[in-house]
Design an enzyme around this catalytic site. Structure first.
Site, mmCIF file in Angstrom:
data_model
loop_
_atom_site.group_PDB
_atom_site.id
_atom_site.type_symbol
_atom_site.label_atom_id
_atom_site.label_comp_id
_atom_site.label_asym_id
_atom_site.label_seq_id
_atom_site.Cartn_x
_atom_site.Cartn_y
_atom_site.Cartn_z
ATOM 1 N N ASN A 23 0.806 -1.218 0.000
ATOM 2 C CA ASN A 23 0.000 0.000 0.000
ATOM 3 C C ASN A 23 0.842 1.273 0.000
ATOM 4 O O ASN A 23 0.306 2.375 -0.113
ATOM 5 C CB ASN A 23 -0.963 0.003 1.192
ATOM 6 C CG ASN A 23 -2.054 -1.043 1.036
ATOM 7 O OD1 ASN A 23 -2.374 -1.462 -0.084
ATOM 8 N ND2 ASN A 23 -2.626 -1.483 2.139
ATOM 9 N N ARG A 95 -7.741 -1.134 -8.320
ATOM 10 C CA ARG A 95 -8.257 0.184 -7.949
ATOM 11 C C ARG A 95 -7.164 1.243 -7.847
ATOM 12 O O ARG A 95 -7.397 2.409 -8.136
ATOM 13 C CB ARG A 95 -8.973 0.102 -6.601
ATOM 14 C CG ARG A 95 -10.207 -0.762 -6.595
ATOM 15 C CD ARG A 95 -11.046 -0.455 -5.388
ATOM 16 N NE ARG A 95 -11.451 0.938 -5.398
ATOM 17 C CZ ARG A 95 -12.484 1.412 -6.078
ATOM 18 N NH1 ARG A 95 -13.200 0.606 -6.821
ATOM 19 N NH2 ARG A 95 -12.794 2.689 -6.028
ATOM 20 N N CYS A 119 -10.266 -5.292 -5.751
ATOM 21 C CA CYS A 119 -11.014 -6.125 -4.804
ATOM 22 C C CYS A 119 -12.498 -5.766 -4.811
ATOM 23 O O CYS A 119 -12.859 -4.596 -4.883
ATOM 24 C CB CYS A 119 -10.500 -5.904 -3.369
ATOM 25 S SG CYS A 119 -9.119 -6.940 -2.919
ATOM 26 N N ARG A 124 -16.270 1.513 -2.389
ATOM 27 C CA ARG A 124 -15.023 2.299 -2.447
ATOM 28 C C ARG A 124 -15.144 3.473 -3.429
ATOM 29 O O ARG A 124 -14.435 3.534 -4.430
ATOM 30 C CB ARG A 124 -13.850 1.407 -2.866
ATOM 31 C CG ARG A 124 -13.537 0.282 -1.911
ATOM 32 C CD ARG A 124 -12.239 -0.375 -2.299
ATOM 33 N NE ARG A 124 -11.873 -1.443 -1.380
ATOM 34 C CZ ARG A 124 -10.661 -1.971 -1.313
ATOM 35 N NH1 ARG A 124 -9.697 -1.535 -2.079
ATOM 36 N NH2 ARG A 124 -10.394 -2.940 -0.483
ATOM 37 N N GLN A 128 -14.366 11.369 -3.499
ATOM 38 C CA GLN A 128 -13.434 12.219 -2.760
ATOM 39 C C GLN A 128 -12.251 12.641 -3.631
ATOM 40 O O GLN A 128 -11.756 13.765 -3.518
ATOM 41 C CB GLN A 128 -12.940 11.495 -1.506
ATOM 42 C CG GLN A 128 -14.029 11.160 -0.503
ATOM 43 C CD GLN A 128 -14.658 12.402 0.091
ATOM 44 O OE1 GLN A 128 -13.990 13.199 0.740
ATOM 45 N NE2 GLN A 128 -15.941 12.590 -0.143
#
Length: 421
Positions: A23, A95, A119, A124, A128
């Site tokens: 990540n 993503r 995923c 999600r 934003q």
């Protein structure tokens, strides 16, 4: 189709090393597009399928990407003129591909990015991200499955208050604002260690970012950024998974690279359960024996309990006495692994966003399938202590976030094999 077969019952002992953080490396790879002067070299890069996917996206954008797997390194040269479009062929697989939009807007002033995949956990939403880009002066519209962004007058610094502390949106806005004119404030920003790593990387490239790891991040835009060498932080989710592997088998292992400060909410819960943790300069030793105490967990944005550790922690809680409640507040649909645990004789009932675990489950080996990345790891953890053989399929999920997990567990004493049927 590959499967992992585990014969439960072995205590894990020994030492294991944590890879670089998935990540952290994905946004940092996309941030390398910001460097118009000199290539960047990233080290401690994990050999994951998601890294290959993002490398392919960068290549389609006209960056030269050299993946040195034997060195765990990637060199990204984005000094040529970039292409504006990230096509569905690659973006649909993951993503995190949406994270090229911030750098493309910063470098080119326009971008076309296919709506992302990845995923199947919750919706999600990307609202934003879009809200942030619009605040910086970009015009956004969605058409034919693509996001079109155009900042014809350039990006300009502003104040942005996120409705919730979205990790991806925080990262994308940081990258876009790093080359914008003036100062940008992100309020209610995500605070994850991976955000801090991204900000550190951009600062090493010549950026001016302060406040990463807090609620408010300040980005003073600069004219240009240059390539540097940067080491990716260790993966706190892999580290947590390995700590739980030691605890669930009532073993004794040293997890080299585990950083307490990156996973405080997890280690405090483990200690509450009676797991013994020894914090050392270069890692954490985990020891457990006998009965563990029941605890409740509730997932929250960092520094709360990470949603990415929820399913692995549930596996451990199945081996503890008493009544336990696991509440998921970050993503909907993140109890898909419960049905697979039940195939292993787990005593779990889901009520809305909470899963109730009654007593110590006598887990039995079964054929199960991974429903997402972290569920794959959780089912393997359960298999380590189940009576008999457990077979886990759908390993494409596992390969997105773990490097050779079965090999590491085998090295620690697990009876585990990966088989290609």
């Amino acid at each position: 189709m590959d499967k992992i077969v585990i014969k439960g019952g072995n205590k894990l002992t020994g030492e294991v090393k944590v890879e670089g953080a998935k990540n952290a490396v994905l946004p940092i790879l996309t941030a390398s597009l910001l460097a118009s002067d000199k290539p960047s070299k990233l080290v401690n890069v994990p050999a994951l399928s998601d890294v290959e996917t993002i490398n392919n996206v960068l290549t389609t954008l006209n960056a030269d990407v050299t993946y040195k797997k034997d060195e765990n390194a990637v060199v990204v040269d984005a000094t040529k003129t970039l292409n504006e479009e990230a096509p569905y062929e690659y973006v649909s697989k993951m993503r995190a591909s949406i994270l090229v939009m911030g750098p493309l807007l910063a470098r080119l002033g326009h971008a076309i990015v296919a709506l992302p995949g990845g995923c199947a956990i919750g919706s999600r939403p990307i609202e934003q991200h879009i809200k942030g880009f619009e605040a910086l002066g970009a015009e956004i519209h969605l058409e034919n499955g693509n996001i079109y962004a155009n900042a014809k007058d350039g990006l300009k610094g502003t104040s942005i208050h996120l409705d919730f502390p979205s990790v991806g949106a925080t990262q994308n806005i940081i990258m876009a604002a790093s080359l914008a004119k003036g100062k940008t404030l992100i309020e209610n920003a995500a605070k994850e260690p991976e955000i801090v790593d991204l900000a550190n990387y951009i600062n090493e490239m010549g950026g001016r970012i302060t406040g990463a790891g807090t609620d408010t991040i300040t980005i003073n835009g600069v004219e240009s950024l240059h390539g540097v060498e940067h080491a990716i932080i260790p993966d706190r989710i892999e580290a947590g998974t390995l700590l739980i592997a030691g605890a669930i088998t009532r073993g004794d292992i040293f997890v080299r690279g585990a950083i307490k400060e990156h996973m405080a909410s997890l280690v405090y819960k483990l200690e509450e359960m009676g797991v013994e943790l020894d914090y050392q300069e270069d890692g954490i030793r985990v020891r457990a024996e006998g009965d563990l105490q029941p605890v409740d967990i509730k997932t929250l944005p960092h520094p709360g309990f990470p949603t990415d550790m929820q399913s692995q922690m549930m596996a451990l809680l199945l081996t503890a006495n008493g009544h336990k409640v696991v509440t998921e507040t970050v993503f909907e649909n993140r109890f898909m692994h419960v049905a697979e645990f039940k195939r292993m004789n787990a005593n779990i009932n889901v009520e809305g966003r909470s899963a109730k675990l009654e007593g110590k489950s006598q887990l039995q080996g079964a054929q199960v399938k991974a429903t997402d990345l972290r569920a794959a790891a959780a089912l393997i953890l359960a298999g380590l202590v189940a009576d008999g053989k457990t077979s886990v399929t759908e390993l494409n999920h596992l390969d997105r976030g773990y490097v050779d997990l079965h090999g590491k567990l085998k090295q620690l004493g697990a009876e585990i094999e990966r088989i290609n049927d």
